[in-house]
Every structure is written in C-alpha cells, then in structure tokens.
Scaffold this motif. Structure first.
Motif, mmCIF file in Angstrom:
data_model
loop_
_atom_site.group_PDB
_atom_site.id
_atom_site.type_symbol
_atom_site.label_atom_id
_atom_site.label_comp_id
_atom_site.label_asym_id
_atom_site.label_seq_id
_atom_site.Cartn_x
_atom_site.Cartn_y
_atom_site.Cartn_z
ATOM 1 N N ARG A 85 -14.158 -10.809 68.496
ATOM 2 C CA ARG A 85 -13.277 -11.958 68.613
ATOM 3 C C ARG A 85 -13.166 -12.364 70.075
ATOM 4 O O ARG A 85 -12.893 -13.598 70.417
ATOM 5 N N GLY A 86 -13.211 -11.629 71.091
ATOM 6 C CA GLY A 86 -13.200 -11.728 72.517
ATOM 7 C C GLY A 86 -11.667 -12.467 72.904
ATOM 8 O O GLY A 86 -10.970 -12.779 72.022
ATOM 9 N N ASN A 87 -11.703 -12.661 74.112
ATOM 10 C CA ASN A 87 -10.555 -13.220 74.756
ATOM 11 C C ASN A 87 -10.556 -14.316 75.543
ATOM 12 O O ASN A 87 -9.747 -14.641 76.308
ATOM 13 N N GLY A 88 -11.844 -14.670 75.636
ATOM 14 C CA GLY A 88 -12.146 -15.882 76.439
ATOM 15 C C GLY A 88 -12.317 -15.810 78.138
ATOM 16 O O GLY A 88 -12.539 -16.793 78.843
ATOM 17 N N THR A 89 -12.184 -14.587 78.676
ATOM 18 C CA THR A 89 -12.427 -14.054 79.764
ATOM 19 C C THR A 89 -13.886 -13.750 80.251
ATOM 20 O O THR A 89 -14.377 -13.041 79.724
ATOM 21 N N ALA A 90 -14.205 -14.290 81.323
ATOM 22 C CA ALA A 90 -15.568 -13.985 82.002
ATOM 23 C C ALA A 90 -15.326 -13.207 83.201
ATOM 24 O O ALA A 90 -14.133 -13.436 84.138
ATOM 25 N N ARG A 91 -15.933 -12.337 83.758
ATOM 26 C CA ARG A 91 -15.895 -11.545 84.930
ATOM 27 C C ARG A 91 -17.413 -11.704 85.945
ATOM 28 O O ARG A 91 -18.420 -11.740 85.494
ATOM 29 N N PRO A 92 -16.779 -12.146 87.180
ATOM 30 C CA PRO A 92 -18.032 -12.147 88.220
ATOM 31 C C PRO A 92 -18.777 -10.781 88.384
ATOM 32 O O PRO A 92 -17.949 -9.843 88.245
ATOM 33 N N ILE A 93 -20.034 -10.792 88.491
ATOM 34 C CA ILE A 93 -20.678 -9.823 89.089
ATOM 35 C C ILE A 93 -21.232 -10.030 90.449
ATOM 36 O O ILE A 93 -22.020 -10.970 90.784
ATOM 37 N N GLY A 94 -20.796 -9.067 91.326
ATOM 38 C CA GLY A 94 -21.474 -9.244 92.826
ATOM 39 C C GLY A 94 -20.234 -9.140 93.936
ATOM 40 O O GLY A 94 -19.196 -8.689 93.391
ATOM 41 N N THR A 95 -20.465 -9.259 95.022
ATOM 42 C CA THR A 95 -19.794 -9.320 96.073
ATOM 43 C C THR A 95 -18.711 -10.410 96.126
ATOM 44 O O THR A 95 -19.156 -11.391 96.248
ATOM 45 N N LEU A 96 -17.337 -10.117 95.655
ATOM 46 C CA LEU A 96 -16.464 -11.122 95.325
ATOM 47 C C LEU A 96 -15.711 -11.370 96.599
ATOM 48 O O LEU A 96 -15.088 -10.618 97.026
ATOM 49 N N GLN A 97 -15.266 -12.718 96.893
ATOM 50 C CA GLN A 97 -14.593 -13.219 97.824
ATOM 51 C C GLN A 97 -13.415 -14.167 97.303
ATOM 52 O O GLN A 97 -13.832 -15.256 96.914
ATOM 53 N N ARG A 98 -12.216 -13.713 97.296
ATOM 54 C CA ARG A 98 -11.080 -14.501 96.638
ATOM 55 C C ARG A 98 -10.463 -15.418 97.890
ATOM 56 O O ARG A 98 -10.665 -15.259 99.065
ATOM 57 N N LEU A 149 -9.654 -26.031 87.465
ATOM 58 C CA LEU A 149 -9.505 -27.626 87.415
ATOM 59 C C LEU A 149 -7.940 -27.900 87.215
ATOM 60 O O LEU A 149 -7.588 -29.012 87.403
ATOM 61 N N ASP A 150 -7.010 -26.892 86.909
ATOM 62 C CA ASP A 150 -5.507 -27.566 87.082
ATOM 63 C C ASP A 150 -4.887 -27.645 88.500
ATOM 64 O O ASP A 150 -3.876 -27.980 88.429
ATOM 65 N N ASN A 151 -5.547 -27.147 89.393
ATOM 66 C CA ASN A 151 -5.276 -27.210 90.851
ATOM 67 C C ASN A 151 -6.027 -27.799 91.798
ATOM 68 O O ASN A 151 -5.820 -28.229 93.126
ATOM 69 N N GLY A 152 -7.390 -28.273 91.291
ATOM 70 C CA GLY A 152 -8.322 -28.583 92.153
ATOM 71 C C GLY A 152 -8.738 -27.869 93.312
ATOM 72 O O GLY A 152 -8.773 -28.140 94.549
ATOM 73 N N MET A 153 -8.750 -26.615 93.042
ATOM 74 C CA MET A 153 -8.910 -25.299 93.957
ATOM 75 C C MET A 153 -10.122 -24.624 93.900
ATOM 76 O O MET A 153 -10.588 -24.276 92.706
ATOM 77 N N LEU A 154 -10.829 -24.247 94.996
ATOM 78 C CA LEU A 154 -11.671 -22.982 94.863
ATOM 79 C C LEU A 154 -11.116 -21.899 94.961
ATOM 80 O O LEU A 154 -10.562 -21.433 95.882
ATOM 81 N N VAL A 155 -11.113 -21.170 93.881
ATOM 82 C CA VAL A 155 -10.603 -19.848 93.620
ATOM 83 C C VAL A 155 -11.315 -18.540 94.246
ATOM 84 O O VAL A 155 -10.685 -17.840 94.847
ATOM 85 N N GLN A 156 -12.683 -18.770 94.132
ATOM 86 C CA GLN A 156 -13.656 -17.602 94.458
ATOM 87 C C GLN A 156 -14.849 -17.959 94.483
ATOM 88 O O GLN A 156 -15.403 -18.604 93.826
ATOM 89 N N ALA A 157 -15.632 -16.883 95.397
ATOM 90 C CA ALA A 157 -16.964 -17.067 95.469
ATOM 91 C C ALA A 157 -17.583 -15.774 95.592
ATOM 92 O O ALA A 157 -17.012 -14.938 95.719
ATOM 93 N N TRP A 158 -18.729 -15.511 95.040
ATOM 94 C CA TRP A 158 -19.445 -14.487 95.069
ATOM 95 C C TRP A 158 -20.929 -14.270 95.243
ATOM 96 O O TRP A 158 -21.699 -15.543 94.900
ATOM 97 N N ARG A 159 -21.659 -13.183 95.749
ATOM 98 C CA ARG A 159 -23.102 -13.186 95.705
ATOM 99 C C ARG A 159 -23.515 -12.143 94.813
ATOM 100 O O ARG A 159 -23.010 -11.054 95.239
ATOM 101 N N GLY A 160 -24.705 -12.544 94.318
ATOM 102 C CA GLY A 160 -25.381 -11.207 93.506
ATOM 103 C C GLY A 160 -25.683 -12.041 91.854
ATOM 104 O O GLY A 160 -26.082 -13.229 91.710
ATOM 105 N N GLY A 161 -25.195 -10.927 91.038
ATOM 106 C CA GLY A 161 -25.431 -11.444 89.567
ATOM 107 C C GLY A 161 -24.244 -12.708 89.140
ATOM 108 O O GLY A 161 -23.394 -12.681 90.255
ATOM 109 N N PHE A 162 -24.330 -13.272 88.286
ATOM 110 C CA PHE A 162 -23.529 -14.373 87.834
ATOM 111 C C PHE A 162 -22.278 -13.910 86.938
ATOM 112 O O PHE A 162 -21.282 -13.700 87.646
#
Length: 599
Positions: free
Chosen positions: A447-460, A424-437
C-alpha cells in the motif's frame, strides 16, 4: 578519558601498554602523546582553503588536534598511549585540499582518510576505504590485495568537517597465541552513510606495525598531509565474552503457547542443546519450547538483556526474575553476579507463519551486544531503488527531522550523482545529497505511505520557511506565516536536458527558481529571478549554528558543513544575522540572485 593518543616513531613499542578507556578525549594539550612530532598541535579552530593544497589555518585555543607536515618538517604518525581491543570509535575530521591520512586500528588495520571529493568511483585508497595489504613477492602490479573500497563516495569538500563512526572487532587468539579469528570492521559509517559492513580483515594492511595481537595502539598517519580531528570518542569493550551453557529443553504441544501450564501439560520431548534454537523438538508449529541453562559473565554488574523471536513469541527469566514478558522482542536490565545465573527462556509457536527464530542477547558493563541463538531472518522485501542515470524527477512525501512531513516534495536526480529536494509549498531548497538517488520502498511497496528516502551523504538546509520574505529591516524576524505572501505555486518547466525550473508567485512578483548541478559534481548553482521585487523583499540563503565569511562572497555554513558562494546579488549587500540560537544569511532581492552551494 586519559592518555588516548601519543606520537612515536615507527616500530616504537611500550613495555607496559595501558588499557584503553571509554570516553571523550578533551584535546586540551599534547601531554597525552608520547614524543609528539613538531607537526602536531592543539588548536581552537581550523580552516582550509579550497584552492590551497595541503594547508590548514589554525586559531588559538583547545579542542582540535591538527597535523601540518611540510617541506621544512616531515610529519610522523601519532600513536595512542593506550592499547585497545574491541572498540567503537567516533570522531570528526577535516581534510586539507589534496591531503592524505589514515586511522590504523591497533596500529595495523588502516581506514583511509583522503581528499576524495567528487570522485564518482572510489577505490580502497580513497576516503573511507580499507587500505590494501601488500606483498613485495607477488607479481608486479599484484602486490596490493584485499583492499576494500567504500560502498559509495560519502566524502565532503576540503575544509568541511566529516563525521566517522567505526565499530572494530579485534582478532582473537587461543591460549597458545595462535590466531583463531580475524579482525573485523563490523560497521563503518561516513557522514551518515554506511560504507562498510562486516568486513573481515585477514591480516595487517600496508604500513602496519608488527604482527597481529589481541591489542594495539590507535595510530593516525601523519606524514602525508594536513588533517584535523575533534570530538574523538571511544567506547571500549574489554569484557570477556559471556557464555550460555547447560541448555536443557522441554517441548509441549500447545494450541495456545502463551497460556500453557507446564505443571499440568505433558512433555512431548526433552533433550540438551548446544545452542539456543526455536527448532528443537519434533514439531513445526503448535508447540511451546522451554529452555533452562546458565548465563555466565566475568564481571558483576548491570547488563542489558533480552530475547528476540520470529514466527512466535518468547519470554526471559533470570535468577527467578522475569526480564522480558512474552512477545516478539523483549528487553530489560538485569543485575548479574560474576559467574553463573539461572536462565529460563520460553518460545511459543502456534501458527505456521514466519520462520521459527529464537535468540538471547546481552550488552553493557564492558560488552558490545552479543547474541546467542538463531540468526534473524531479514525482511524479504527487496528495496526499491530509483537510480538517476539521467535527470530524474519524482514527486513524493519526504520526511525531514524537526519538521512536519513535506507533502509536496520534488526530488531531482542527476547523472553527476548530486541530487536535491525542493518544497513546492514554500519555494524552498530542502536538502541535497551525493551518491545514490532514492529508496522508494516506503512509497511503492504494497500500500505504501508515499515517502521516498535519499541515499547518500545528506545535507539539509534548515527548517521549513519561505525563501522570500518582506522585512521592515534586516533585523526583522523571518515570518513563517503565509498571510500576506500571496504565495501561489506554479509548478515547473523543463529545459532541453529535462532539468526543472520552478515557478511561483509571491508578494506580487513572479519568481523562477533554477537549480543546476555543477558539471564536476562539487555542488550546484541556484538562480532566482524575481519580477519587479518590492523594495523590502529579502531572500534567506542559509541558516545554521554558525556562518563565517571566509573570502569575499564565500561563506562556510553551520559549523563548516557546506560552502555558499554568492555570484550575483545585483549589487545588494548580504547580511549575516543572529536569530534565536542560530545564524542566518539573508540578502535584499534586486531582481536576480545567483549563488552556489558546495558540499
């Protein structure tokens, strides 16, 4: 590496097979092959057309191994001129549309290579699957058995390079030739996704050559379809398995195991142990455990050695030299003679936290890492997985290598199993992936650190940058400075299917940015609408090491990592330009800009 692959007819055996050697195969000619069939060749580059089945186009040069069987010439399998036992294999491969091939470890155990692009439910016969065994005497429809599908479809489109890493363990035989341990795929990773782990191969797969044996040639299937390979690397592990013998232990009571002095402490128990364990002796906590024994290796040389411990600490000394100081996991290098070396291993457990665990590991000098001792207790935290059976939107932090953490990331999941992250800070498409979400364990566990991780074949899609920028001309540098952009994110709105369209203001224009997954799951479309754009406004669509135009309005990006097809540029002409050590695809903005990405 010398003579890694050769071709021969089915069943042809070498009288004196050579041993495999570690290294990268140069792919400069076919001299490494025995009787290579006419469908195999060495090329400098290769390309495939999405709509042209079973065809690869080649360019002159070296570095790429290509097979193109056809109606005029039937292909044949390719066999290595050397035989291998335990190996790690790493390579890139490219499938033509509709093509079929496979890699047989030792000529007997096939990992399938197949054009499985977009298949939501892969089977053992799909890309990355371990092909089934076969028995004609079984009932109709049951002849195939013990095949293993990949955990998920990690395949890329035809004409894109795919990356494969496999750790293979050969079967074991006793002195009489009787098999005492089955072969295994210890781990297989396709395009960055683990597709198999610790799979036992109880026998040869369909189409194998001969009976199981300690070694055999690497074989590439060559009679079914067009396929190409590059960057073939093999790491061989020919060393005999080391042993840890003569283990004697002494147990001391110890409130502070780290500082206990065995010269003055009273031994509470002594004994011999068949294997290393943290659980020898009568105590459950408040003790120090000292082992002495012999570590035996076949070859003299430098080894990576260490200890691991849970529920306490451990140290390791070999031939009087401390290799790992007292702690949870210590490692170091040791120069060992052939034969036996004296080892001392100390384990201390003071409290009652954690499962008592102790082990020693050794690797290097022709050995894949081998462990002696207790099995490591895995983290009991169940992963928190977020599925996307319908359009699913999550705001989170997102890690991205080579850039700072993306703090205003929106990830959008789809039932077509194609997902993406938007900055949202750059209006940029960062990455896409196929598989799990997404795996959200780092975000929501404790407590967590706020980070999520893609599951699948990642294309940056490159480094952080604004999608839109004003340039004096098409050769001007793409600025990362927000000064003068008047950039203001305006969130997003949802359509009737809950799909977001992102909105922001930049350079005096209102921008809407709609990303939509293609129904067949092959990729997505992106529609940018810009109100009254400035005359010098450009959009950056892609960046990468190389961008090639393969058809009108169709580009293959970053060394054949993904396709980009421009569908509506409002009459503007796209430009592929060089910027530093990379290339960029930019296009003047005329109001509406539409393109699709296939990967």
């Amino acid at each position: 590496m010398i003579g890694f692959l050769y071709a021969c007819g089915a069943g042809l055996m070498l009288a004196q097979p050579a041993a495999a050697q570690s290294g990268k195969w140069p792919l400069t000619d076919l001299s490494a092959f025995r009787q290579p069939g006419g469908t195999w060749q060495i090329a400098g580059d290769v390309a495939a057309r999405l709509g042209k089945p079973n065809t690869l186009e080649t360019a002159k040069g070296t570095g790429v191994l290509v097979n193109q069987p056809g109606k005029k010439q039937h292909g044949q399998d390719l066999y290595s001129n050397v035989e291998h036992g335990d190996i790690d294999l790493e390579l890139d491969y490219m499938m033509a549309a509709g093509s079929n091939s496979g890699i047989y470890f030792q000529g007997r155990y096939e990992l399938q290579l197949f054009d499985s692009w977009g298949n939501p439910a892969p089977r053992a016969a799909d890309n990355g699957g371990i092909y089934e065994r076969w028995d004609d005497s079984r009932p109709e429809g049951q002849q195939g058995y013990q095949g293993y599908a990949p955990r998920q479809n990690a395949s890329k489109a035809p004409g894109l390079w795919q990356h494969l890493k496999v750790s293979f363990q050969a079967p074991r035989f006793d002195a009489s030739g009787k098999k005492v341990e089955n072969a295994r795929i210890i781990r297989a990773e396709l395009n960055g996704v683990v597709i198999h782990e610790n799979v036992e191969l109880q026998g040869s797969t369909r189409g194998a050559n001969g009976n199981e044996a300690p070694t055999g040639p690497l074989r590439i299937q060559g009679d079914h379809g067009a396929v190409a390979f590059r960057n073939i690397n093999i790491t061989e592990y020919p060393g005999a398995r080391p042993t840890l013998t003569g283990l004697n232990y002494t147990v001391y009571k110890a409130a502070n195991a780290r500082e206990l002095d065995p010269a003055t402490a009273k031994a509470e128990a002594k004994g011999t142990a068949p294997t290393l364990t943290a659980n020898a002796g009568p105590f459950t906590h408040g003790y120090q455990l000292r082992y002495t024994g012999k570590l035996n290796v076949e070859k003299a040389g430098d080894y990576n050695v260490g200890v691991y411990a849970q529920g306490g600490g451990a140290s390791l000394t070999i031939n009087g030299k401390q290799i790992a100081g007292y702690g949870g996991n210590g490692r170091g290098k040791a120069t060992l003679p052939a034969g036996s070396s004296d080892v001392e291993i100390i384990y201390g457990r003071e409290g009652d936290w954690g499962a008592p665990t102790l082990g020693l590991y050794i690797a290097g000098n022709g050995l894949r890492e081998i462990q002696f001792g207790d099995a490591i207790t895995p983290d009991n935290t169940d992963p928190i997985l977020l599925e996307a059976d319908q359009t699913t939107i999550l705001r989170s932090f997102m890690d991205a290598p080579g850039r700072e953490k993306i703090t205003h990331a929106v990830s959008v999941g789809s039932p077509e199993k194609v997902h993406y992250t938007y900055d949202l800070d750059n209006g940029m498409l960062v990455q896409a992936w196929r598989g799990g979400f997404l795996e959200t364990t780092p975000m929501w566990h404790e407590r967590g650190n706020g980070t999520a991780r893609p599951i699948g074949t990642l294309q940056r899609f490159g480094q952080t940058a604004f999608t839109l920028n004003r340039l004096a001309d098409a050769g001007a540098a793409w600025s990362a400075d927000s000064a003068g952009t008047s950039f203001r994110p305006k969130g997003y709105v949802l359509d009737e299917k809950d799909r977001p369209t992102f909105r922001y203001q930049a350079f005096g224009s209102n921008v809407s940015d709609a990303i939509r997954i293609l129904p067949d799951g092959s990729g997505f479309t992106r529609d940018l609408e810009v109100t009254a754009p400035a005359a010098d406004l450009f959009a950056k669509l892609a960046e990468g090491a190389q961008i090639e135009q393969v058809e009108k309005d169709l580009y293959v990006v970053d060394g054949k990592s993904f396709y980009l097809r421009i569908t509506d540029a409002g009459g503007a002409k796209p430009v592929v330009r060089t910027s530093g050590n990379k290339q960029e695809l930019i296009v003047p903005v005329r109001g509406k800009l539409s393109y699709s990405i296939l990967f």
